[in-house]
Design a protein around this motif. Structure first.
Motif, short mmCIF file in Angstrom:
data_model
loop_
_atom_site.label_atom_id
_atom_site.label_comp_id
_atom_site.label_asym_id
_atom_site.label_seq_id
_atom_site.Cartn_x
_atom_site.Cartn_y
_atom_site.Cartn_z
N VAL A 31 0.78 -1.18 0.17
CA VAL A 31 -0.05 0.08 -0.07
C VAL A 31 0.83 1.36 0.10
CG1 VAL A 31 -2.06 -1.22 1.12
CG2 VAL A 31 0.01 -0.03 2.65
N GLY A 32 0.32 2.44 -0.34
CA GLY A 32 0.86 3.80 0.08
C GLY A 32 1.75 4.18 -1.17
N GLY A 33 2.72 4.96 -0.81
CA GLY A 33 3.72 5.58 -1.69
C GLY A 33 4.44 4.74 -2.68
N TYR A 34 4.65 3.50 -2.17
CA TYR A 34 5.56 2.65 -2.97
C TYR A 34 4.65 2.23 -4.30
CZ TYR A 34 8.36 -1.27 -4.56
OH TYR A 34 9.19 -2.05 -5.40
N VAL A 35 3.33 1.89 -4.15
CA VAL A 35 2.42 1.60 -5.03
C VAL A 35 2.28 2.83 -6.16
CG1 VAL A 35 0.15 1.15 -5.71
CG2 VAL A 35 0.95 0.12 -3.86
N ARG A 36 2.19 4.11 -5.47
CA ARG A 36 2.02 5.01 -6.30
C ARG A 36 3.02 5.53 -7.26
NH1 ARG A 36 2.88 9.11 -2.39
NH2 ARG A 36 4.99 9.13 -3.09
N ASP A 37 4.37 5.52 -6.56
CA ASP A 37 5.72 5.77 -7.31
C ASP A 37 5.99 4.50 -8.18
OD1 ASP A 37 5.95 7.84 -6.18
OD2 ASP A 37 7.47 7.25 -4.51
N LEU A 38 5.63 3.39 -8.08
CA LEU A 38 5.81 2.26 -9.06
C LEU A 38 4.81 2.39 -10.25
CD1 LEU A 38 6.92 -0.67 -9.66
CD2 LEU A 38 4.76 -1.64 -8.53
N LEU A 39 3.37 2.74 -9.98
CA LEU A 39 2.65 3.04 -11.08
C LEU A 39 3.27 4.52 -12.07
CD1 LEU A 39 -0.60 2.34 -9.25
CD2 LEU A 39 0.23 1.02 -11.32
N MET A 40 3.84 5.37 -11.44
CA MET A 40 4.25 6.48 -11.95
C MET A 40 5.52 6.35 -12.59
SD MET A 40 3.24 9.83 -9.36
CE MET A 40 3.91 11.04 -10.40
N LYS A 41 6.07 5.24 -12.48
CA LYS A 41 7.30 4.77 -13.10
C LYS A 41 8.55 5.66 -12.29
CE LYS A 41 6.24 2.36 -17.21
NZ LYS A 41 4.51 2.48 -16.86
N ARG A 42 8.33 6.16 -11.14
CA ARG A 42 9.51 6.87 -10.56
C ARG A 42 10.48 5.80 -9.60
NH1 ARG A 42 7.56 10.46 -6.11
NH2 ARG A 42 8.88 12.24 -6.83
N LYS A 43 11.62 6.71 -9.22
CA LYS A 43 12.53 5.77 -8.40
C LYS A 43 11.68 5.32 -7.41
CE LYS A 43 16.75 5.89 -6.41
NZ LYS A 43 17.90 7.09 -5.73
N ALA A 44 11.82 3.86 -7.16
CA ALA A 44 11.34 3.29 -6.10
C ALA A 44 11.63 3.64 -4.63
CB ALA A 44 11.34 1.58 -6.12
N PRO A 45 10.65 4.05 -3.62
CA PRO A 45 11.38 4.44 -2.40
C PRO A 45 11.72 3.07 -1.78
CG PRO A 45 8.78 4.11 -2.40
CD PRO A 45 9.34 4.04 -3.84
N THR A 46 12.65 3.44 -0.76
CA THR A 46 13.31 2.28 -0.12
C THR A 46 12.45 1.89 1.14
OG1 THR A 46 14.49 3.69 1.40
CG2 THR A 46 15.74 2.97 -0.66
N ASP A 47 11.40 2.33 1.49
CA ASP A 47 10.48 1.91 2.52
C ASP A 47 9.08 1.53 1.83
OD1 ASP A 47 10.16 4.85 1.83
OD2 ASP A 47 8.64 4.85 3.40
N ILE A 48 8.79 0.45 2.23
CA ILE A 48 7.51 -0.16 1.65
C ILE A 48 6.62 -0.71 2.87
CG2 ILE A 48 6.73 -2.22 0.30
CD1 ILE A 48 9.41 -2.67 -0.85
N ASP A 49 5.42 -0.27 2.41
CA ASP A 49 4.09 -0.66 3.73
C ASP A 49 3.51 -1.61 3.25
OD1 ASP A 49 5.17 1.58 5.03
OD2 ASP A 49 3.91 2.95 4.21
N PHE A 50 3.12 -2.53 3.94
CA PHE A 50 2.22 -3.70 4.02
C PHE A 50 1.24 -3.71 4.61
CE2 PHE A 50 6.58 -4.80 2.65
CZ PHE A 50 6.36 -5.49 1.51
N VAL A 51 -0.13 -4.22 4.31
CA VAL A 51 -1.15 -4.15 5.21
C VAL A 51 -1.64 -5.62 5.11
CG1 VAL A 51 -4.07 -3.87 5.25
CG2 VAL A 51 -2.22 -1.76 5.17
N THR A 52 -2.42 -6.05 6.33
CA THR A 52 -2.89 -7.35 6.26
C THR A 52 -4.19 -7.34 7.17
OG1 THR A 52 -2.82 -9.62 7.11
CG2 THR A 52 -1.44 -8.00 8.52
#
Length: 474
Positions: A31-52
């Motif tokens: 979830v969060g910024g990693y998904v956004r940046d992945l879809l924008m083809k931006r440099k991937a952030p080094t922090d990834i959030d997960f939800v369960t």
């Protein structure tokens, strides 16, 4: 829609997370910024959030054990979150939750919820998308609020009613403007109006958190985008009223002055083209902060701002204290450049003497290059001819400074004769005379009376000491 993760450099990690979650009978989503940046083809952030949709702590501990039994997991039971570092990544796991807020706090009351509940509580639709890592729909984009469409249209919109979103957590107002500034997005009109309505709610947010967002705006490619939005919404008047006080043009007998607020924004943009240094950008933001209180109309002269750089330098400390900015070397650096920003301009317009150049070198020290960058950025005339002439003059002064520096070695120089040596020469104890003689040596070198040389300095001290009634003993 499915997101293709096959080329993702973290695919192996995502597969491990998927496998462990399946084994535990847990769901898991990115979830969060990693998904956004992945879809924008931006440099991937080094922090990834997960939800369960169960225990984030349990899932984090299981995954860490699978990757490396020695991995340390930081657990935050109050928030139901856990995180650990793996290679260059920071991985955080949280149980899906829904939130409710009280009037006087941005700390929510949290309950266990579903993925949809978790997505509803996100600040913007572009941050409310999730990618499934579950075995039955691995890679599926879950986008209940059309975040992908907003991403394509470069629009910032809240998942729920914006008034409620900003009232619940007013820091989101700063985040909206930060994203507009850093991503080049437009804030949806209803959302922008909601920020103006809820602007006073920013008072419940700590200044430290506000400044984190403000500094990200300052570090964006064109900070004026965010600064104009802060002004338009009323946030800047609350955070930095000294800056909004520069806004406006007065007219007396047909004589006007420039709008120093918009001039300042131009200077900030100019300097941002040449530096990523946060505090150098801050010097541009505050360089004219003393102009509002020093503004005066003088008959026959027009508008004056005498001493604005010296008053501005004093105001900087009050601003830094109020905004909880660092009261260390960063503050001293900004104070110094604000105080000195008019000095090189004076040398450009005069026939600069070596003495004046030496003094500038001595006072600016290691910050001289940054001072010159600030001064060049301060040229906001729309006349191409004037811009070219001013910049050429600055280049000329910079070249002269370089010549003086190579000849006299003035920058951060220490007097070539120490206080201890002076005491020994005249059999003196520490006292007023030592300070007087050291100051005279410094002034003589800066004025070019003597060179920055030990022998010349010693001879100079002997002559000056005679005027003080001191006799040489060695």
């Amino acid at each position: 829609m499915n997101v293709n993760l096959t080329q993702n450099k973290n695919l192996k990690l995502f597969k491990i997370i998927s496998e462990v979650a399946h084994r535990n009978g847990q769901s898991v989503y990115i979830v969060g910024g990693y998904v956004r940046d992945l879809l924008m083809k931006r440099k991937a952030p080094t922090d990834i959030d997960f939800v369960t949709e169960s225990s984030g702590i349990e899932l984090a501990e299981s995954i860490a054990k699978e990757i490396n039994p020695k991995l340390k997991v930081a657990v935050f039971k109050t928030y139901g979150t856990a995180m650990f570092r793996h290679n260059d990544l920071e991985l955080e796991f949280v149980g899906a939750r829904k939130e409710s807020y009280s009037e006087d706090s941005r700390k929510p009351f949290v309950e266990i919820g579903t993925l949809e509940d978790d997505q509803k509580r996100r600040d913007f639709t572009i941050n409310a998308m999730a990618i499934s890592l579950n075995k039955d729909n691995f890679g599926e984009l879950i986008d209940p609020f059309n975040g992908l469409q907003d991403l394509e249209q470069k629009t910032l919109r809240t998942p729920l009613e914006p008034l409620q979103t900003y009232s619940d957590d007013p820091l989101r107002m700063m985040r909206a403007i930060r994203f507009a500034s850093t991503l080049g997005f437009n804030i949806e009109e209803k959302s922008l109006e909601a920020i103006k309505t809820e602007v006073e709610r920013i008072h419940i947010v700590s200044m430290e958190r506000i400044m984190v967002e403000f500094n990200k705006i300052m570090l964006s490619e064109k900070p004026s985008v965010g600064l104009k939005l802060l002004e338009e919404t009323g946030l800047l008047q609350i955070i930095l009223p000294e800056l909004t006080a520069l806004k406006g043009i007065e007219d007396v007998d047909g004589q006007t002055h420039k709008d120093n607020f918009y001039h300042t924004l131009e200077v900030v943009d100019n300097i941002s083209e040449n530096t990523d240094k946060l505090w150098l950008r801050w010097t541009a933001l505050l360089h004219d902060i003393g102009k509002a209180p020093t503004k005066k109309f003088v008959e026959g002269t027009g508008w004056t701002f005498h001493g604005h750089e010296f008053l501005g330098s004093k105001i900087v400390k009050h601003i830094f204290k109020r905004l909880k900015l660092p009261l260390n070397q960063d503050l001293k650096y900004v104070e110094k450049l604000v105080r000195m920003h008019a000095r090189p301009i004076a040398l450009v317009t005069d026939n600069a003497s070596d003495s004046a150049l030496r003094r500038l070198l001595f006072d600016a020290g290691e910050d001289l290059e940054d001072l010159i960058i600030l001064c060049k950025s301060d040229i906001t005339t729309k006349s191409y001819a004037k811009q070219t002439r001013f910049k050429k003059n600055f280049e000329y002064v910079a070249e002269k400074i370089k010549e003086v520096e190579e000849k006299d070695h003035i920058r951060n120089f220490q007097p070539p004769i120490s206080g201890e040596e002076i005491m020994e020469m005249f059999d003196l104890k520490p006292g007023r005379e030592i300070g007087i003689l050291k100051e005279k040596v410094k002034e003589a070198i800066l004025e070019g009376i003597i060179s920055n040389d030990k022998k010349e300095a010693r001879n100079f001290v002997i002559e000056e000491a005679k005027l003080l009634g001191l006799n040489l003993v060695s």
